[in-house]
Design a protein around this motif. Structure first.
Motif, PDB file in Angstrom:
ATOM      1  N   GLU A   1      -6.859  -7.827  -3.738  1.00 20.85           N
ATOM      2  CA  GLU A   1      -7.898  -8.135  -4.736  1.00 20.85           C
ATOM      3  C   GLU A   1      -8.658  -6.863  -5.110  1.00 20.85           C
ATOM      4  O   GLU A   1      -8.991  -6.652  -6.275  1.00 20.85           O
ATOM      5  CB  GLU A   1      -8.821  -9.238  -4.223  1.00 20.85           C
ATOM      6  CG  GLU A   1      -8.176 -10.601  -4.460  1.00 20.85           C
ATOM      7  CD  GLU A   1      -8.777 -11.773  -3.696  1.00 20.85           C
ATOM      8  OE1 GLU A   1      -9.688 -11.556  -2.876  1.00 20.85           O
ATOM      9  OE2 GLU A   1      -8.293 -12.908  -3.930  1.00 20.85           O
ATOM     10  N   ALA A   2      -8.898  -6.007  -4.113  1.00 16.23           N
ATOM     11  CA  ALA A   2      -9.586  -4.731  -4.394  1.00 16.23           C
ATOM     12  C   ALA A   2      -8.715  -3.862  -5.305  1.00 16.23           C
ATOM     13  O   ALA A   2      -9.203  -3.271  -6.272  1.00 16.23           O
ATOM     14  CB  ALA A   2      -9.897  -4.007  -3.085  1.00 16.23           C
ATOM     15  N   MET A   3      -7.407  -3.820  -5.024  1.00 16.44           N
ATOM     16  CA  MET A   3      -6.486  -3.021  -5.858  1.00 16.44           C
ATOM     17  C   MET A   3      -6.454  -3.557  -7.281  1.00 16.44           C
ATOM     18  O   MET A   3      -6.487  -2.812  -8.252  1.00 16.44           O
ATOM     19  CB  MET A   3      -5.044  -3.110  -5.306  1.00 16.44           C
ATOM     20  CG  MET A   3      -4.758  -2.199  -4.149  1.00 16.44           C
ATOM     21  SD  MET A   3      -3.061  -2.480  -3.568  1.00 16.44           S
ATOM     22  CE  MET A   3      -2.136  -1.431  -4.691  1.00 16.44           C
ATOM     23  N   ASN A   4      -6.388  -4.882  -7.388  1.00 19.92           N
ATOM     24  CA  ASN A   4      -6.282  -5.511  -8.698  1.00 19.92           C
ATOM     25  C   ASN A   4      -7.540  -5.251  -9.528  1.00 19.92           C
ATOM     26  O   ASN A   4      -7.467  -4.955 -10.712  1.00 19.92           O
ATOM     27  CB  ASN A   4      -6.045  -7.017  -8.516  1.00 19.92           C
ATOM     28  CG  ASN A   4      -5.544  -7.662  -9.782  1.00 19.92           C
ATOM     29  OD1 ASN A   4      -4.770  -7.060 -10.515  1.00 19.92           O
ATOM     30  ND2 ASN A   4      -5.987  -8.880 -10.052  1.00 19.92           N
ATOM     31  N   LYS A   5      -8.696  -5.334  -8.848  1.00 20.26           N
ATOM     32  CA  LYS A   5      -9.974  -5.108  -9.528  1.00 20.26           C
ATOM     33  C   LYS A   5     -10.037  -3.687 -10.083  1.00 20.26           C
ATOM     34  O   LYS A   5     -10.556  -3.453 -11.168  1.00 20.26           O
ATOM     35  CB  LYS A   5     -11.106  -5.339  -8.519  1.00 20.26           C
ATOM     36  CG  LYS A   5     -12.409  -5.742  -9.140  1.00 20.26           C
ATOM     37  CD  LYS A   5     -13.352  -6.290  -8.110  1.00 20.26           C
ATOM     38  CE  LYS A   5     -14.773  -6.105  -8.594  1.00 20.26           C
ATOM     39  NZ  LYS A   5     -15.726  -6.175  -7.502  1.00 20.26           N
ATOM     40  N   ALA A   6      -9.455  -2.765  -9.324  1.00 16.18           N
ATOM     41  CA  ALA A   6      -9.468  -1.361  -9.760  1.00 16.18           C
ATOM     42  C   ALA A   6      -8.344  -1.072 -10.761  1.00 16.18           C
ATOM     43  O   ALA A   6      -8.149   0.073 -11.170  1.00 16.18           O
ATOM     44  CB  ALA A   6      -9.338  -0.458  -8.542  1.00 16.18           C
TER      45      ALA A   6
ATOM     46  N   SER B   1       0.826  -1.188   0.000  1.00 16.57           N
ATOM     47  CA  SER B   1       0.000   0.000   0.000  1.00 16.57           C
ATOM     48  C   SER B   1       0.878   1.262   0.000  1.00 16.57           C
ATOM     49  O   SER B   1       0.637   2.193  -0.780  1.00 16.57           O
ATOM     50  CB  SER B   1      -0.902  -0.097   1.229  1.00 16.57           C
ATOM     51  OG  SER B   1      -1.458   1.081   1.525  1.00 16.57           O
TER      52      SER B   1
ATOM     53  N   ILE C   1      -7.405  -9.585   0.613  1.00 13.90           N
ATOM     54  CA  ILE C   1      -8.639  -8.841   0.304  1.00 13.90           C
ATOM     55  C   ILE C   1      -8.268  -7.445  -0.218  1.00 13.90           C
ATOM     56  O   ILE C   1      -8.815  -6.961  -1.206  1.00 13.90           O
ATOM     57  CB  ILE C   1      -9.557  -8.766   1.557  1.00 13.90           C
ATOM     58  CG1 ILE C   1     -10.095 -10.168   1.865  1.00 13.90           C
ATOM     59  CG2 ILE C   1     -10.695  -7.762   1.354  1.00 13.90           C
ATOM     60  CD1 ILE C   1     -10.817 -10.306   3.181  1.00 13.90           C
ATOM     61  N   ARG C   2      -7.267  -6.806   0.421  1.00 21.64           N
ATOM     62  CA  ARG C   2      -6.833  -5.472  -0.041  1.00 21.64           C
ATOM     63  C   ARG C   2      -6.249  -5.566  -1.459  1.00 21.64           C
ATOM     64  O   ARG C   2      -6.518  -4.729  -2.302  1.00 21.64           O
ATOM     65  CB  ARG C   2      -5.755  -4.906   0.899  1.00 21.64           C
ATOM     66  CG  ARG C   2      -6.308  -4.469   2.251  1.00 21.64           C
ATOM     67  CD  ARG C   2      -5.179  -4.080   3.217  1.00 21.64           C
ATOM     68  NE  ARG C   2      -4.782  -2.680   3.144  1.00 21.64           N
ATOM     69  CZ  ARG C   2      -3.803  -2.155   3.875  1.00 21.64           C
ATOM     70  NH1 ARG C   2      -3.118  -2.916   4.719  1.00 21.64           N
ATOM     71  NH2 ARG C   2      -3.485  -0.889   3.770  1.00 21.64           N
TER      72      ARG C   2
ATOM     73  N   CYS D   1     -13.464  -8.214   9.287  1.00 23.14           N
ATOM     74  CA  CYS D   1     -14.462  -7.157   9.085  1.00 23.14           C
ATOM     75  C   CYS D   1     -14.339  -6.128  10.223  1.00 23.14           C
ATOM     76  O   CYS D   1     -13.631  -6.357  11.193  1.00 23.14           O
ATOM     77  CB  CYS D   1     -15.847  -7.807   9.082  1.00 23.14           C
ATOM     78  SG  CYS D   1     -17.198  -6.715   8.667  1.00 23.14           S
TER      79      CYS D   1
END
Ligand code: NAD
Length: 415
Positions: free
Chosen positions: A158-163, A130, A155-156, A271
């Motif tokens: 995967e969110a970066m990769n998706k974006a 990050s 999870i972080r 969470c």
């Protein structure tokens, strides 16, 4: 840059801890021997941010034996052990970490580690990745790739990769079978109770334990609570996991109902605000709360601190908060990972497997990084299987091998 640690004079105690780990980590010992000959990391700089206790320190030494220049920081302000950090510096590694760092110090330690310009990153929770992307993008062209240790970090990522924001390949170490099946389940299962027991010195048998989240870590935590004689309640948001918990013999209910019953609470969901103000309000006097998820946001500590009419340190690592309604709520390790903030983390033999996966994944990146087209990759099956075979051998266990006839049977469809 010079290392930033508390006290180099603590090194002797750190060396003893690392030596004990080495004795109990068969896989890493073998890799250390192999790497010191083959030098897979020669000329490579590795920046590592993992809970800085003795098992992590031994991983760093194994990578250094393989020729890497090591730059090390912690992964949580309360999980760094100052004597272990001192031992690494004594062995010539660069370390930026100390126990109980302030948020500013913690961030500065990450920054100073990264300033060395890594080729490989080993991350636990995503802090290095990050910071590189947000603040130090000029480092990116030099980076071959990295490995991520834990569920929350993935999870972080995967969110970066998706974006479309992830700019170098990352290996999802947590997703390897030899990692999450053992580390998350048996490692967390044992070490969470070690942390709780040594901190509270209270009986678990006959008490009610509430485990929030029935993923790999939650399964282990609940299983070991049952083994200690507790009655276990599970809270979940996933209906399938909830059925699994019921079939495993646990009660399942929403947190606000469980909050009225529990003596011990362990959150392990990844969470936020899993236990919040409404739950604190209905808890029994003396309830003990802790978290084993990666970040300290699972118990809403900010609200608890705000509504408390009195706060008192009850014992080392136990803060008591008195609610306006009169009950005392006790929180272990400030709501940070209880097994690391209040204990020594997972057993050595467990981290032996997880860190063997880390070391071999880092080697894979050095050897294949330039060929990778995807930004998020899984640990290659052959690495996972290799670690499992080596471990089984050290456990002194043999297994059957398919005969050619059986192989044919399993691969045919006209039975
Ligand atoms: N303490 C440790 O040493 C250690 C070790 C490994 C992983 N972790 C961390 O523990 C956390 C869980 O990891 P895991 O591998 O078990 O993940 P997982 O994805 O297997 O399980 C998490 C579970 O929590 C449930 N959940 C999510 N939000 C919830 C909520 N609000 N209430 C109740 N349940 C909820 C999910 O449905 C899921 O079943 C992560 O943050 C991970 O990084 C900690």
């Amino acid at each position: 840059m010079a290392s930033e640690i508390r006290d180099i004079n603590l090194a002797e105690s750190g060396h003893r801890k690392i030596e004990w780990v080495k004795r109990n980590c068969d896989l890493l010992r073998t890799l250390e021997e192999e790497f010191s000959v083959s030098k897979p990391f020669a000329g490579k700089k590795i920046c590592l941010s993992v809970h800085l206790e003795a098992k992590t320190a031994y991983l760093c030494k194994v990578l250094k034996a393989g020729g890497a220049e090591m730059f090390v920081t912690g992964s949580n302000p309360l999980s760094t052990q100052d004597d272990v950090a001192a031992a690494l510096v004594d062995d010539g590694l660069e370390v930026h970490a100390w126990y109980n760092s302030t948020p500013e110090e913690y961030e500065s330690h990450i920054r100073n580690t990264l300033k060395n310009g890594p080729h490989i990153i080993i991350d636990d929770g995503g802090d290095l990745v990050s910071m590189v992307h947000n603040e130090m993008p000029d480092l990116i062209p030099n980076i071959i790739g990295g490995c991520e240790e834990t569920t929350t970090g993935i999870i972080r990522l995967e969110a970066m990769n998706k974006a479309g924001a992830l700019r170098f390949p990352m290996v999802r170490v947590n997703n390897a079978d030899c990692k999450h099946l053992f580390d998350n389940r048996y490692g967390t299962g044992q070490s969470v109770w070690d942390g709780i027991n040594r901190t509270t010195n209270l009986i678990v048998a006959g008490k009610i334990v509430v485990v929030a989240g029935y993923g790999w870590c939650g399964k282990g935590t609940a299983m070991r609570a049952k083994g200690l004689g507790a009655r276990v309640i599970v809270t979940e948001i996933d209906p399938i996991k909830a059925i699994e918990a019921v079939m495993d013999g646990f009660d399942v209910m929403p947190m606000n109902d469980a909050a009225k019953l529990g003596d011990f609470f362990v959150t392990v969901t990844g969470c936020e605000k899993v236990i919040d103000e409404e739950d604190f309000a209905v808890m029994k006097d003396g309830a003990i709360l802790c978290n084993a998820g990666h970040f300290d946001c699972e118990i809403d500590m900010a609200t608890l601190r705000k509504i408390a009419v009195e706060a008192r340190e009850m014992r080392n690592n136990i803060m008591g908060y008195k609610l306006p309604t009169g009950q005392w709520i006790h929180v272990l390790g400030e709501g940070r990972l209880v097994n690391l903030a209040c204990g020594d983390g997972h057993p050595a033999e467990i981290m032996d497997m997880s860190f063997a996966i880390q070391a071999l994944s880092a080697k894979y990146l050095v050897e294949h990084g330039s060929e990778l087209t995807e930004k998020l990759i899984d640990v290659p099956l052959e690495v996972d299987q290799d670690v499992a075979r080596r471990k089984l051998k050290f456990l002194g266990k043999e297994i059957d091998v398919l005969t050619p006839e059986q192989e044919k049977y399993l691969n045919s469809y006209n039975l």
